[in-house]
Each structure stands twice: as structure tokens, then as C-alpha cells.
Motif scaffolding. Sequence first.
Motif, PDB file in Angstrom:
ATOM      1  N   ARG A  93      23.732 -34.024  17.546  1.00 27.38           N
ATOM      2  CA  ARG A  93      24.919 -34.140  16.707  1.00 27.38           C
ATOM      3  C   ARG A  93      24.830 -35.364  15.787  1.00 27.38           C
ATOM      4  O   ARG A  93      25.201 -35.295  14.605  1.00 27.38           O
ATOM      5  N   THR A  94      24.323 -36.461  16.329  1.00 27.57           N
ATOM      6  CA  THR A  94      24.160 -37.664  15.514  1.00 27.57           C
ATOM      7  C   THR A  94      23.116 -37.434  14.429  1.00 27.57           C
ATOM      8  O   THR A  94      23.274 -37.898  13.292  1.00 27.57           O
ATOM      9  N   ALA A  95      22.051 -36.698  14.773  1.00 26.40           N
ATOM     10  CA  ALA A  95      21.020 -36.380  13.786  1.00 26.40           C
ATOM     11  C   ALA A  95      21.585 -35.496  12.678  1.00 26.40           C
ATOM     12  O   ALA A  95      21.230 -35.642  11.506  1.00 26.40           O
ATOM     13  N   LEU A  96      22.459 -34.569  13.053  1.00 26.64           N
ATOM     14  CA  LEU A  96      23.088 -33.690  12.057  1.00 26.64           C
ATOM     15  C   LEU A  96      23.846 -34.515  11.026  1.00 26.64           C
ATOM     16  O   LEU A  96      23.710 -34.309   9.817  1.00 26.64           O
ATOM     17  N   HIS A  97      24.642 -35.441  11.503  1.00 27.49           N
ATOM     18  CA  HIS A  97      25.412 -36.280  10.588  1.00 27.49           C
ATOM     19  C   HIS A  97      24.503 -37.270   9.848  1.00 27.49           C
ATOM     20  O   HIS A  97      24.884 -37.783   8.786  1.00 27.49           O
ATOM     21  N   GLY A  98      23.319 -37.532  10.416  1.00 28.18           N
ATOM     22  CA  GLY A  98      22.389 -38.441   9.767  1.00 28.18           C
ATOM     23  C   GLY A  98      21.573 -37.794   8.661  1.00 28.18           C
ATOM     24  O   GLY A  98      20.943 -38.488   7.866  1.00 28.18           O
ATOM     25  N   GLY A  99      21.563 -36.442   8.632  1.00 27.06           N
ATOM     26  CA  GLY A  99      20.842 -35.767   7.559  1.00 27.06           C
ATOM     27  C   GLY A  99      19.925 -34.636   7.990  1.00 27.06           C
ATOM     28  O   GLY A  99      19.421 -33.895   7.141  1.00 27.06           O
ATOM     29  N   ASP A 100      19.686 -34.463   9.305  1.00 30.20           N
ATOM     30  CA  ASP A 100      18.820 -33.379   9.762  1.00 30.20           C
ATOM     31  C   ASP A 100      19.673 -32.131   9.997  1.00 30.20           C
ATOM     32  O   ASP A 100      20.270 -31.965  11.069  1.00 30.20           O
ATOM     33  N   LEU A 101      19.714 -31.271   9.010  1.00 27.16           N
ATOM     34  CA  LEU A 101      20.547 -30.072   9.097  1.00 27.16           C
ATOM     35  C   LEU A 101      19.869 -28.941   9.862  1.00 27.16           C
ATOM     36  O   LEU A 101      20.449 -27.861  10.020  1.00 27.16           O
ATOM     37  N   THR A 102      18.666 -29.172  10.354  1.00 27.09           N
ATOM     38  CA  THR A 102      17.931 -28.113  11.052  1.00 27.09           C
ATOM     39  C   THR A 102      18.303 -28.011  12.531  1.00 27.09           C
ATOM     40  O   THR A 102      17.915 -27.049  13.193  1.00 27.09           O
ATOM     41  N   VAL A 103      19.026 -28.995  13.063  1.00 27.44           N
ATOM     42  CA  VAL A 103      19.307 -28.991  14.502  1.00 27.44           C
ATOM     43  C   VAL A 103      20.180 -27.808  14.907  1.00 27.44           C
ATOM     44  O   VAL A 103      20.088 -27.303  16.024  1.00 27.44           O
ATOM     45  N   GLY A 104      21.019 -27.343  13.982  1.00 27.55           N
ATOM     46  CA  GLY A 104      21.870 -26.197  14.295  1.00 27.55           C
ATOM     47  C   GLY A 104      21.064 -24.935  14.490  1.00 27.55           C
ATOM     48  O   GLY A 104      21.255 -24.193  15.461  1.00 27.55           O
ATOM     49  N   ALA A 105      20.123 -24.679  13.581  1.00 29.24           N
ATOM     50  CA  ALA A 105      19.294 -23.479  13.671  1.00 29.24           C
ATOM     51  C   ALA A 105      18.425 -23.476  14.926  1.00 29.24           C
ATOM     52  O   ALA A 105      18.031 -22.414  15.415  1.00 29.24           O
ATOM     53  N   LYS A 106      18.136 -24.655  15.440  1.00 32.47           N
ATOM     54  CA  LYS A 106      17.318 -24.759  16.650  1.00 32.47           C
ATOM     55  C   LYS A 106      18.140 -24.541  17.921  1.00 32.47           C
ATOM     56  O   LYS A 106      17.586 -24.503  19.018  1.00 32.47           O
ATOM     57  N   GLY A 107      19.449 -24.416  17.781  1.00 36.19           N
ATOM     58  CA  GLY A 107      20.300 -24.141  18.940  1.00 36.19           C
ATOM     59  C   GLY A 107      20.733 -25.372  19.701  1.00 36.19           C
ATOM     60  O   GLY A 107      21.356 -25.263  20.760  1.00 36.19           O
ATOM     61  N   TYR A 108      20.460 -26.558  19.164  1.00 32.01           N
ATOM     62  CA  TYR A 108      20.759 -27.785  19.887  1.00 32.01           C
ATOM     63  C   TYR A 108      22.257 -28.071  19.996  1.00 32.01           C
ATOM     64  O   TYR A 108      22.684 -28.832  20.865  1.00 32.01           O
ATOM     65  N   LEU A 109      23.049 -27.474  19.099  1.00 38.06           N
ATOM     66  CA  LEU A 109      24.484 -27.766  19.081  1.00 38.06           C
ATOM     67  C   LEU A 109      25.273 -26.819  19.970  1.00 38.06           C
ATOM     68  O   LEU A 109      26.494 -26.921  20.052  1.00 38.06           O
ATOM     69  N   THR A 110      24.582 -25.910  20.651  1.00 38.22           N
ATOM     70  CA  THR A 110      25.263 -24.944  21.527  1.00 38.22           C
ATOM     71  C   THR A 110      25.355 -25.432  22.966  1.00 38.22           C
ATOM     72  O   THR A 110      25.966 -24.771  23.797  1.00 38.22           O
ATOM     73  N   LEU A 111      24.706 -26.575  23.240  1.00 35.64           N
ATOM     74  CA  LEU A 111      24.668 -27.138  24.604  1.00 35.64           C
ATOM     75  C   LEU A 111      23.888 -26.264  25.580  1.00 35.64           C
ATOM     76  O   LEU A 111      23.999 -26.422  26.791  1.00 35.64           O
ATOM     77  N   ASN A 112      23.084 -25.357  25.042  1.00 32.94           N
ATOM     78  CA  ASN A 112      22.267 -24.490  25.884  1.00 32.94           C
ATOM     79  C   ASN A 112      20.985 -25.217  26.274  1.00 32.94           C
ATOM     80  O   ASN A 112      20.142 -25.493  25.412  1.00 32.94           O
TER      81      ASN A 112
END
Length: 256
Positions: free
Chosen positions: A65-84
Amino acid sequence: MTIATTRRADERRISPVFLGILAVMAVTGWATWTGYAEQPGTAVFLFVTSAWIVSLCLHEYAHARTALHGGDLTVGAKGYLTLNPLKYTHALLSIVLPVLFVILGGIGLPGGAVFIERGRIHGRWKHSLISAAGPLTNVLFAIVCTAPFWLHALDGVPADFRYALAFLALLQVTAAILNFLPVPGLDGYGVIEPWLSYGVKRQVEPFAPFGLMFVFALLWVPSLNGAFFDGVDAVLRGLGVSDFDTAAGWSLYRFW
């Protein structure tokens, strides 16, 4: 536009896997509190283990989540924001090994990490914060677990649940301390790495894959192990958790 919005929503929807782990934690926490289980150690084991996995998921989520706000928009597509936990780059390192270390040694050893595309993130402070976000989650988890102790609100709290919380707090404190060590491959090194010279980073880089094993090997040295846990116990005592509470929790956890 609708497709893109739907995709972003799916990328951030909490995974049923995580919700299932959370449900196990809730049910076994209730069983520990009420004494419903015939074998209290079984309930404590499942409660602490599932809560530990939840904390691992939150640890990795904080990085992402911190990386997302820092500029790495790819973390969502990798599924990291689903807590899985099954979406992590190294599920074995991030979940399986940390759980085994808890079961075998009663220590919250840090696991692997989500893959952050650092080239998309600009600014040393952002890189440091991304690395610090994970262990700071363990610190917060420890504060929550020990709240009844340092708030002197233990009246009415069943003994088994109290001991389970104490042992869970010990795991969080050990994970936070170990993760903050400035050892290559651990988050502590990630915090200081952006501030090091290029030459130093090149020299240290080959050792990063072995950082976790190096820490684990050091903990096998009796003198270092004793000093480490003396420090952990000191932190817990400062939070109102006694050595007796953590020892009783460890004993219940190892019900077999």
C-alpha cells in the motif's frame, strides 16, 4: 472507463482466503475466551497461528500500500492489495517458514517480501518508508495485543486468552526487532539502503538473499539468543506483559 474502474476495484477487494483466516482467528479466539474447547491448547494454537498469519498479511499489505502511494501502480495487478497470502512473490518465505518458526521455536521470524518495482518510485524517503511500513505494522499489532496489560484492563479477561495474547505479543515484538535489523535482505536494511553510496550497495547486494539465514544462524548461538530474548522480555515488561504470561502462552500453544 468502466472496465478500468472495475479492474481497480477487483485488485483491492479483500480476498476470501484472508477472510477465511480472519474467521478462524475470530472463532478460535472466542473458543479461547469462553473455554469452549475441551483442549484449551488446541484453541490457543489455532488462535495464535491464525492471528500470526493475519499479521503477516497486514505486514506485506503495508509494504504494498505504501508502494502504491509512492508511485508503484503495479502492486494492485499483482494481487498484493487483496491481503491474499497466496499472491505473495515468495509465499513459502512470507507465510510457511514464519509459521514453522513459530511452531518449532516460538519466535516471530520475518518472512519474505512483496516485489516492489523500485524504479517507479522516486525519492529516498519514499523508499525508506516502504521498507519501514511492514515492521511498523508488527509494532502496531504488538501495541494492540498488549493494550489490556498496559491499560491495566485485565479484570474479567480469562487466563488462557490473556496468555495467548501475551505469546502473540512476543511474536510481534520479535518480528519487529528482527525486521528492523540493518541486515541485507531485511526491512531494516531497506530503510537505510537509499541513503548508502552506490559502491556500498553494490558490495552488499550479493549477500541480500542470505540475510534471513544469517540472522537465523545467529539466533542459534546461546549467548546471542539469550541477549536477544532478554531484550524482547524487557520490551514486553515495559508494556505490562510479564515473563510468566509469555511462558504460559508458549506452554499452551505447544499443546502436544
